[in-house]
Design an enzyme around this catalytic site. Sequence first.
Site, PDB file in Angstrom:
ATOM      1  N   GLY A  92     -21.648  37.227  46.452  1.00  0.00           N
ATOM      2  CA  GLY A  92     -22.585  36.841  47.406  1.00  0.00           C
ATOM      3  C   GLY A  92     -23.505  35.795  46.928  1.00  0.00           C
ATOM      4  O   GLY A  92     -24.498  35.354  47.598  1.00  0.00           O
ATOM      5  N   THR A 123     -25.090  37.295  55.353  1.00  0.00           N
ATOM      6  CA  THR A 123     -25.429  38.167  54.419  1.00  0.00           C
ATOM      7  C   THR A 123     -27.021  38.602  54.384  1.00  0.00           C
ATOM      8  O   THR A 123     -27.404  39.637  54.270  1.00  0.00           O
ATOM      9  CB  THR A 123     -25.118  37.527  52.868  1.00  0.00           C
ATOM     10  OG1 THR A 123     -23.681  37.190  52.938  1.00  0.00           O
ATOM     11  CG2 THR A 123     -25.310  38.421  51.732  1.00  0.00           C
ATOM     12  N   VAL A 124     -27.774  37.310  54.475  1.00  0.00           N
ATOM     13  CA  VAL A 124     -29.111  37.453  54.082  1.00  0.00           C
ATOM     14  C   VAL A 124     -29.741  38.383  55.676  1.00  0.00           C
ATOM     15  O   VAL A 124     -30.696  39.139  55.282  1.00  0.00           O
ATOM     16  CB  VAL A 124     -29.794  36.355  53.779  1.00  0.00           C
ATOM     17  CG1 VAL A 124     -31.588  36.657  53.563  1.00  0.00           C
ATOM     18  CG2 VAL A 124     -29.466  35.827  52.548  1.00  0.00           C
ATOM     19  N   GLU A 160     -41.117  31.361  51.212  1.00  0.00           N
ATOM     20  CA  GLU A 160     -40.591  32.050  49.827  1.00  0.00           C
ATOM     21  C   GLU A 160     -39.220  32.200  49.403  1.00  0.00           C
ATOM     22  O   GLU A 160     -38.826  31.977  48.345  1.00  0.00           O
ATOM     23  CB  GLU A 160     -41.633  33.518  49.825  1.00  0.00           C
ATOM     24  CG  GLU A 160     -41.555  34.037  48.467  1.00  0.00           C
ATOM     25  CD  GLU A 160     -42.211  33.319  47.505  1.00  0.00           C
ATOM     26  OE1 GLU A 160     -43.250  33.359  47.403  1.00  0.00           O
ATOM     27  OE2 GLU A 160     -41.552  33.183  46.372  1.00  0.00           O
ATOM     28  N   ASP A 172     -28.216  22.423  45.358  1.00  0.00           N
ATOM     29  CA  ASP A 172     -28.978  23.623  45.657  1.00  0.00           C
ATOM     30  C   ASP A 172     -30.090  23.386  44.605  1.00  0.00           C
ATOM     31  O   ASP A 172     -31.506  23.620  45.275  1.00  0.00           O
ATOM     32  CB  ASP A 172     -27.953  24.738  45.511  1.00  0.00           C
ATOM     33  CG  ASP A 172     -28.877  26.016  45.889  1.00  0.00           C
ATOM     34  OD1 ASP A 172     -29.080  26.359  47.087  1.00  0.00           O
ATOM     35  OD2 ASP A 172     -29.420  26.609  44.912  1.00  0.00           O
ATOM     36  N   LYS A 231     -32.763  26.716  52.338  1.00  0.00           N
ATOM     37  CA  LYS A 231     -33.270  25.689  51.388  1.00  0.00           C
ATOM     38  C   LYS A 231     -33.002  24.286  51.775  1.00  0.00           C
ATOM     39  O   LYS A 231     -33.493  23.272  51.434  1.00  0.00           O
ATOM     40  CB  LYS A 231     -32.765  25.865  50.173  1.00  0.00           C
ATOM     41  CG  LYS A 231     -31.958  26.668  49.272  1.00  0.00           C
ATOM     42  CD  LYS A 231     -31.247  27.962  49.801  1.00  0.00           C
ATOM     43  CE  LYS A 231     -29.756  28.156  49.890  1.00  0.00           C
ATOM     44  NZ  LYS A 231     -29.056  28.536  48.518  1.00  0.00           N
ATOM     45  N   GLY A 248     -28.647  36.669  46.511  1.00  0.00           N
ATOM     46  CA  GLY A 248     -28.271  38.038  46.969  1.00  0.00           C
ATOM     47  C   GLY A 248     -28.763  38.427  48.322  1.00  0.00           C
ATOM     48  O   GLY A 248     -29.689  37.996  48.673  1.00  0.00           O
ATOM     49  N   LYS A 250     -34.322  22.977  45.482  1.00  0.00           N
ATOM     50  CA  LYS A 250     -35.450  24.008  45.020  1.00  0.00           C
ATOM     51  C   LYS A 250     -36.417  23.191  44.319  1.00  0.00           C
ATOM     52  O   LYS A 250     -37.527  23.522  44.561  1.00  0.00           O
ATOM     53  CB  LYS A 250     -34.693  25.152  44.437  1.00  0.00           C
ATOM     54  CG  LYS A 250     -33.900  25.975  45.597  1.00  0.00           C
ATOM     55  CD  LYS A 250     -32.818  27.044  44.885  1.00  0.00           C
ATOM     56  CE  LYS A 250     -32.199  27.770  45.830  1.00  0.00           C
ATOM     57  NZ  LYS A 250     -30.967  28.593  44.828  1.00  0.00           N
ATOM     58  N   VAL A 259     -36.321  29.649  47.558  1.00  0.00           N
ATOM     59  CA  VAL A 259     -36.501  29.246  46.091  1.00  0.00           C
ATOM     60  C   VAL A 259     -36.497  30.511  45.575  1.00  0.00           C
ATOM     61  O   VAL A 259     -37.443  31.278  45.485  1.00  0.00           O
ATOM     62  CB  VAL A 259     -37.762  28.388  45.927  1.00  0.00           C
ATOM     63  CG1 VAL A 259     -37.685  28.192  44.280  1.00  0.00           C
ATOM     64  CG2 VAL A 259     -37.770  27.210  46.596  1.00  0.00           C
TER      65      VAL A 259
HETATM   66  N1  HSE Z   1     -26.385  29.799  46.346  1.00  0.00           N
HETATM   67  C1  HSE Z   1     -27.444  30.241  46.103  1.00  0.00           C
HETATM   68  C2  HSE Z   1     -27.816  30.256  44.327  1.00  0.00           C
HETATM   69  C3  HSE Z   1     -28.338  31.252  46.823  1.00  0.00           C
HETATM   70  O1  HSE Z   1     -26.459  30.609  43.868  1.00  0.00           O
HETATM   71  O2  HSE Z   1     -28.475  30.358  43.678  1.00  0.00           O
HETATM   72  C4  HSE Z   1     -29.549  31.481  46.755  1.00  0.00           C
HETATM   73  O3  HSE Z   1     -30.189  30.480  47.043  1.00  0.00           O
END
Ligand code: HSE
Length: 393
Positions: free
Chosen positions: A182, A10-11, A124, A196, A100, A296, A200, A127
């Site tokens: 996404g 995606t990214v 950058e 996650d 991350k 996203g 961060k 996070v």
């Molecule tokens: N899966 C992560 C979230 C994506 O939902 O924030 C962005 O780091």
Amino acid sequence: MKIAIMGFGTVGSGVEEILYKKRKSLLKNNFDIEIDRILIKDKSKKRSPLNKNLIFTDNFKEILNSEVDTVIDVTSSLEETYERILSLMKAGKNIISANKAVVSKYFEELNELARANNVYFSYEASVAAAIPIIHPMMEEVFFNDINKICGILNGTSNYILSMMEKEGLSYDVVLKKAQDLGYAEADPTADVGGFDAMRKIRILSSLLYNAKIKEEDILTFGISTIQKSDLDYAKKMGYSIRLLAKSKLDGGKIDISVIPTFLKDNFFAKTFKGSNAIKVWGENFSSYELKGPGAGKLETADAIIRDLLRILSAREIKTFYDGTNSYDLENNCLGKYYLRTSKISSKLEDLIDQDEILAGDHHIITKKTSLDKLEAAILDLNEVFIAKIEEEI
Ligand code: HSE
């Protein structure tokens, strides 16, 4: 200027899309950026880049031995990517990473290696995606004492919590929607388990306090066990629930945690869907708040392109992080907590202030206690949902 990309999910496709669509404007400003090649796992998979002449390879050595001096990492693997970044940095290549898991787990090593090899290490995008937070903090640490940071740092959890609250949808339905949008990772365990957000807050806190903070020392509670009854209970008390990641440096100690939190009508409670929100406290400005897309495709790619332009125009900050500050990590600040559990242990019994039994479950408000004490009291219980009741943020 030739660059390489590792990963084209995606990214990665977002990065390609921006570079392709904005090529004219970039060129006009002397950013003649060409993607030399893209490393992918499966060459037979159908991909639809905008630039049909892109070269895809499954051979990492082609990137390692290429002439590019900057490599963008948008992979989601951990050890393999870490090893590859090590080789790339040793070969003198700058790294921009949105991964991350890698940035958090190997924060010390990657910064040290970047310094030793005189390359840039930019993260950058790791996070809060499009919200600029890493670079402002990198600058602040030179002249300001940042002593507290608090954030909604996982878009998936925020989407689930706010949509369950506002639309009354079930956990499974909103999780599926977060995946379709996404926000969630392919395996959403780290999103809903709080890991996650933990990664961060570790990245941010390590940087802000120039300290070594171990992932396993961050008390982490997620939202995977939440039920409608928890949101109803919070609502009855006048609260919303959001997943907050926080760290505070006070008196030589760092209090750091990730925990669902009961919030009354504040900046964080008013953060909806996949947004992230961050509040920072510093000596020079008391506090400020940032809010925006934290996940996203184009949102994350945007942060990557900013890193890229900084590197290409020699405006990027060389890492200064060396983790030399040593602080105790603790979670013994007193607070009240909400818990839902079907069973009660004797250790937990001592901490109960109120207990309401609804549909066979105990909905408990604790006396003032510390998070580490509470964690010890619920260790043997299954399927507990726990949240902090916030007095002030
Ligand atoms: N899966 C992560 C979230 C994506 O939902 O924030 C962005 O780091």
